[in-house]
Design a protein around this motif. Structure first.
Motif, PDB file in Angstrom:
ATOM      1  N   LEU A  68     -73.870  20.146  26.327  1.00  0.00           N
ATOM      2  CA  LEU A  68     -73.632  21.435  26.963  1.00  0.00           C
ATOM      3  C   LEU A  68     -73.726  21.318  28.480  1.00  0.00           C
ATOM      4  O   LEU A  68     -72.919  21.888  29.215  1.00  0.00           O
ATOM      5  N   ALA A  69     -74.712  20.582  28.942  1.00  0.00           N
ATOM      6  CA  ALA A  69     -74.855  20.405  30.382  1.00  0.00           C
ATOM      7  C   ALA A  69     -73.649  19.691  30.969  1.00  0.00           C
ATOM      8  O   ALA A  69     -73.120  20.075  32.012  1.00  0.00           O
ATOM      9  N   LEU A  70     -73.183  18.649  30.290  1.00  0.00           N
ATOM     10  CA  LEU A  70     -72.010  17.920  30.764  1.00  0.00           C
ATOM     11  C   LEU A  70     -70.774  18.803  30.765  1.00  0.00           C
ATOM     12  O   LEU A  70     -69.962  18.757  31.681  1.00  0.00           O
ATOM     13  N   SER A  71     -70.625  19.623  29.718  1.00  0.00           N
ATOM     14  CA  SER A  71     -69.434  20.471  29.626  1.00  0.00           C
ATOM     15  C   SER A  71     -69.375  21.454  30.766  1.00  0.00           C
ATOM     16  O   SER A  71     -68.297  21.861  31.190  1.00  0.00           O
ATOM     17  N   ALA A  72     -70.520  21.863  31.287  1.00  0.00           N
ATOM     18  CA  ALA A  72     -70.535  22.799  32.405  1.00  0.00           C
ATOM     19  C   ALA A  72     -70.412  22.095  33.746  1.00  0.00           C
ATOM     20  O   ALA A  72     -69.955  22.672  34.711  1.00  0.00           O
ATOM     21  N   ALA A  73     -70.828  20.813  33.803  1.00  0.00           N
ATOM     22  CA  ALA A  73     -70.950  20.162  35.104  1.00  0.00           C
ATOM     23  C   ALA A  73     -69.829  19.192  35.417  1.00  0.00           C
ATOM     24  O   ALA A  73     -69.596  18.886  36.584  1.00  0.00           O
ATOM     25  N   LEU A  74     -69.117  18.672  34.431  1.00  0.00           N
ATOM     26  CA  LEU A  74     -68.132  17.632  34.669  1.00  0.00           C
ATOM     27  C   LEU A  74     -66.717  18.147  34.507  1.00  0.00           C
ATOM     28  O   LEU A  74     -66.460  19.037  33.712  1.00  0.00           O
ATOM     29  N   PRO A  75     -65.740  17.585  35.235  1.00  0.00           N
ATOM     30  CA  PRO A  75     -64.344  17.939  35.027  1.00  0.00           C
ATOM     31  C   PRO A  75     -63.827  17.411  33.710  1.00  0.00           C
ATOM     32  O   PRO A  75     -64.406  16.513  33.096  1.00  0.00           O
ATOM     33  N   GLY A  76     -62.689  17.940  33.293  1.00  0.00           N
ATOM     34  CA  GLY A  76     -62.162  17.602  31.980  1.00  0.00           C
ATOM     35  C   GLY A  76     -61.898  16.130  31.771  1.00  0.00           C
ATOM     36  O   GLY A  76     -62.147  15.589  30.703  1.00  0.00           O
ATOM     37  N   HIS A  77     -61.363  15.436  32.801  1.00  0.00           N
ATOM     38  CA  HIS A  77     -61.062  14.019  32.587  1.00  0.00           C
ATOM     39  C   HIS A  77     -62.328  13.213  32.391  1.00  0.00           C
ATOM     40  O   HIS A  77     -62.336  12.197  31.695  1.00  0.00           O
ATOM     41  N   ALA A  78     -63.437  13.644  33.011  1.00  0.00           N
ATOM     42  CA  ALA A  78     -64.692  12.936  32.809  1.00  0.00           C
ATOM     43  C   ALA A  78     -65.238  13.197  31.421  1.00  0.00           C
ATOM     44  O   ALA A  78     -65.772  12.302  30.768  1.00  0.00           O
ATOM     45  N   LEU A  79     -65.105  14.428  30.945  1.00  0.00           N
ATOM     46  CA  LEU A  79     -65.567  14.736  29.605  1.00  0.00           C
ATOM     47  C   LEU A  79     -64.813  13.928  28.563  1.00  0.00           C
ATOM     48  O   LEU A  79     -65.367  13.542  27.542  1.00  0.00           O
TER      49      LEU A  79
ATOM     50  N   ALA B 236     -66.520  38.199   8.079  1.00  0.00           N
ATOM     51  CA  ALA B 236     -66.775  37.061   8.951  1.00  0.00           C
ATOM     52  C   ALA B 236     -66.966  35.817   8.113  1.00  0.00           C
ATOM     53  O   ALA B 236     -67.540  35.870   7.026  1.00  0.00           O
ATOM     54  N   GLU B 237     -66.478  34.699   8.635  1.00  0.00           N
ATOM     55  CA  GLU B 237     -66.637  33.406   7.964  1.00  0.00           C
ATOM     56  C   GLU B 237     -67.129  32.389   8.980  1.00  0.00           C
ATOM     57  O   GLU B 237     -66.643  32.342  10.113  1.00  0.00           O
ATOM     58  N   VAL B 238     -68.092  31.576   8.570  1.00  0.00           N
ATOM     59  CA  VAL B 238     -68.640  30.521   9.426  1.00  0.00           C
ATOM     60  C   VAL B 238     -68.165  29.175   8.898  1.00  0.00           C
ATOM     61  O   VAL B 238     -68.288  28.890   7.701  1.00  0.00           O
ATOM     62  N   VAL B 239     -67.646  28.336   9.800  1.00  0.00           N
ATOM     63  CA  VAL B 239     -67.111  27.034   9.412  1.00  0.00           C
ATOM     64  C   VAL B 239     -67.739  25.958  10.295  1.00  0.00           C
ATOM     65  O   VAL B 239     -67.503  25.946  11.514  1.00  0.00           O
ATOM     66  N   PRO B 240     -68.539  25.044   9.739  1.00  0.00           N
ATOM     67  CA  PRO B 240     -69.066  23.940  10.547  1.00  0.00           C
ATOM     68  C   PRO B 240     -67.973  22.911  10.837  1.00  0.00           C
ATOM     69  O   PRO B 240     -67.069  22.693  10.022  1.00  0.00           O
ATOM     70  N   ALA B 241     -68.052  22.293  12.003  1.00  0.00           N
ATOM     71  CA  ALA B 241     -67.107  21.245  12.404  1.00  0.00           C
ATOM     72  C   ALA B 241     -67.861  19.926  12.415  1.00  0.00           C
ATOM     73  O   ALA B 241     -68.545  19.603  13.392  1.00  0.00           O
ATOM     74  N   PRO B 242     -67.765  19.121  11.348  1.00  0.00           N
ATOM     75  CA  PRO B 242     -68.630  17.950  11.211  1.00  0.00           C
ATOM     76  C   PRO B 242     -68.298  16.799  12.138  1.00  0.00           C
ATOM     77  O   PRO B 242     -69.152  15.948  12.390  1.00  0.00           O
ATOM     78  N   ASN B 243     -67.085  16.716  12.651  1.00  0.00           N
ATOM     79  CA  ASN B 243     -66.673  15.560  13.437  1.00  0.00           C
ATOM     80  C   ASN B 243     -66.508  15.856  14.915  1.00  0.00           C
ATOM     81  O   ASN B 243     -65.891  15.078  15.638  1.00  0.00           O
ATOM     82  N   ASP B 244     -67.031  16.982  15.360  1.00  0.00           N
ATOM     83  CA  ASP B 244     -66.802  17.395  16.738  1.00  0.00           C
ATOM     84  C   ASP B 244     -68.098  17.481  17.527  1.00  0.00           C
ATOM     85  O   ASP B 244     -69.181  17.653  16.965  1.00  0.00           O
ATOM     86  N   SER B 245     -67.953  17.414  18.838  1.00  0.00           N
ATOM     87  CA  SER B 245     -69.007  17.742  19.785  1.00  0.00           C
ATOM     88  C   SER B 245     -68.641  19.075  20.437  1.00  0.00           C
ATOM     89  O   SER B 245     -67.563  19.641  20.184  1.00  0.00           O
ATOM     90  N   HIS B 246     -69.522  19.554  21.306  1.00  0.00           N
ATOM     91  CA  HIS B 246     -69.242  20.816  21.993  1.00  0.00           C
ATOM     92  C   HIS B 246     -67.964  20.716  22.822  1.00  0.00           C
ATOM     93  O   HIS B 246     -67.249  21.707  22.980  1.00  0.00           O
ATOM     94  N   MET B 247     -67.670  19.527  23.347  1.00  0.00           N
ATOM     95  CA  MET B 247     -66.465  19.360  24.155  1.00  0.00           C
ATOM     96  C   MET B 247     -65.223  19.177  23.297  1.00  0.00           C
ATOM     97  O   MET B 247     -64.192  19.804  23.522  1.00  0.00           O
ATOM     98  N   THR B 248     -65.314  18.315  22.265  1.00  0.00           N
ATOM     99  CA  THR B 248     -64.099  17.986  21.516  1.00  0.00           C
ATOM    100  C   THR B 248     -63.642  19.112  20.604  1.00  0.00           C
ATOM    101  O   THR B 248     -62.459  19.175  20.260  1.00  0.00           O
ATOM    102  N   ILE B 249     -64.534  20.020  20.200  1.00  0.00           N
ATOM    103  CA  ILE B 249     -64.089  21.103  19.325  1.00  0.00           C
ATOM    104  C   ILE B 249     -63.046  21.962  20.027  1.00  0.00           C
ATOM    105  O   ILE B 249     -62.131  22.481  19.382  1.00  0.00           O
ATOM    106  N   LYS B 250     -63.167  22.075  21.341  1.00  0.00           N
ATOM    107  CA  LYS B 250     -62.159  22.828  22.096  1.00  0.00           C
ATOM    108  C   LYS B 250     -60.993  21.938  22.496  1.00  0.00           C
ATOM    109  O   LYS B 250     -59.830  22.323  22.382  1.00  0.00           O
TER     110      LYS B 250
END
Length: 287
Positions: free
Chosen positions: A12-23, A253-267
Motif C-alpha cells: 500500500l505504501a509503495l502504491s501511494a509513493a511510487l510511479p506506475g513504471h516502478a510499481l 453484494a458479492e465479495v470475491v477474493p483475488a488469490p493471485n494479485d497484490s494491491h497493485m496488480t489487481i488494478k
C-alpha cells in the motif's frame, strides 16, 4: 499472518509513493499473461469539466453508442493519482461493448475525502446528462474504491446533484481501504504511515466518511461487486463487513477474493484479456 499483513501494508505504501513504471517492477509473482503495462496507450476522445478546479474533470473514451458506461475512480491514498491511470481499461471497454470514462477529483490535503466524493458524484451527474438513459457503473481502486462505495451508499453525495445511489447500475470495488475508517489500527511504522494517510483524508469525519457506517435498512442501493486481495486480511474483513451490511439492508453484494494479485496488480491487470477479476466484472455488468 503478521508477515502477510506487513507485506500488504508495504505494498500500500509503495502504491501511494511510487510511479506506475516502478510499481510494475515489484510484481514478481511468475504469471505469464500480458499485463496492462504492455497494452497500447489509448487517448480519450473527450475531456469534460464539471467544476472550476482542473481536477474536476473526466475523460471519455471512444463511445460505443448504446452500451453501459463504466466510470473509473483512481486510487492514490486520496492525495495523489490521475484519471489517466486507466491501464487496460480502454481495451477492456471496447471488447465488452462498454463506454469508458475516468474521473479525477480534488485531493487531500487541499480537501477532505468528502469533497473528493462530491466530485465523483458530480462527474456521474455530468456524464448522465451527456449520455442519458444508459446504465452507469462505478469502478474504484484503493482510495477510489472507498469513494465509489461512499457515493454508492450515502445519499448526500448524489443527492447534491439531483440523483440518488440507486441511479447507479452497480458499483465495483478493487481492494478498497477505509470502508470503516474508524476500525482500530496497529502501532507499527507502516500502520502509523497509513494512519497519517487516513487522518489527512478524513480528519475528524472518519465515521461520517465510512461507507460501512452509512448504510441504512430499507434504502435502495445499487448492486455491489467487491474484490479484495486474498492475502490482505484487513481488506478481506472490511469487504465482507461492507457486503454483509448491504445485504442486511436489503441490497445485493458479492465479495470475491483475488488469490493471485497484490494491491497493485489487481488494478493493473484488471481488463487484460483473461484476467479473472475483469471477466467476473464483465459478467456482473452485462448480466
Amino acid at each position: 499472518m503478521l508477515v502477510s499483513r506487513r507485506l500488504t501494508l508495504i505494498g500500500l505504501a509503495l502504491s501511494a509513493a511510487l510511479p506506475g513504471h516502478a510499481l510494475a517492477q515489484t510484481r514478481g509473482d511468475g504469471r505469464r499473461r500480458r499485463t496492462a503495462s504492455e497494452a497500447p496507450a489509448v487517448a480519450p476522445a473527450h475531456t469534460f469539466a464539471f467544476g472550476p478546479d482542473p481536477l474536476q474533470a473526466y475523460d471519455l473514451y471512444a463511445d460505443g453508442g448504446t452500451g453501459p458506461i463504466l466510470m473509473f475512480v483512481h486510487g492514490g491514498g486520496w492525495s495523489r493519482g490521475e484519471r489517466t491511470m486507466v491501464a487496460a481499461l480502454p481495451d477492456y471497454a471496447r471488447r465488452h461493448g462498454l463506454t469508458l470514462a475516468s474521473t479525477s477529483y480534488r485531493l487531500a490535503p487541499a480537501v477532505s475525502a468528502r469533497e473528493s466524493a462530491l466530485d465523483v458524484a458530480a462527474a456521474v451527474a455530468d456524464l448522465k446528462h451527456r449520455l442519458p438513459g444508459r446504465p452507469i457503473y462505478l469502478l474504484g481502486h484503493s482510495a477510489g474504491a472507498h469513494l465509489a462505495a461512499l457515493v454508492g451508499v450515502d445519499p448526500d453525495y448524489l443527492g447534491a446533484v439531483g440523483l440518488k445511489p440507486s441511479d447507479l447500475a452497480g458499483v465495483i470495488l478493487l481492494d478498497g481501504a477505509g470502508y470503516d475508517a474508524t476500525a482500530p489500527r496497529a502501532d507499527g511504522p507502516i500502520d502509523q504511515w497509513l494512519g497519517r494517510t487516513y487522518d489527512q483524508a478524513f480528519g475528524d469525519q472518519a465515521a461520517a466518511l465510512s461507507p460501512l457506517l452509512r448504510i441504512r435498512p430499507g434504502a435502495a442501493y445499487p448492486p455491489f461487486l467487491i474484490f479484495h486481495v486474498a492475502r490482505r486480511q484487513d481488506s478481506a474483513a472490511q469487504s465482507r463487513a461492507l457486503a454483509e451490511a448491504l445485504i442486511r439492508a436489503g441490497g445485493h453484494a458479492e465479495v470475491v477474493p483475488a488469490p493471485n494479485d497484490s494491491h497493485m496488480t489487481i488494478k493493473r491487470d484488471f481488463g487484460v484479456a483473461g484476467d479473472p477479476e475483469g471477466e467476473r466484472a464483465a459478467r456482473f455488468i452485462l448480466g
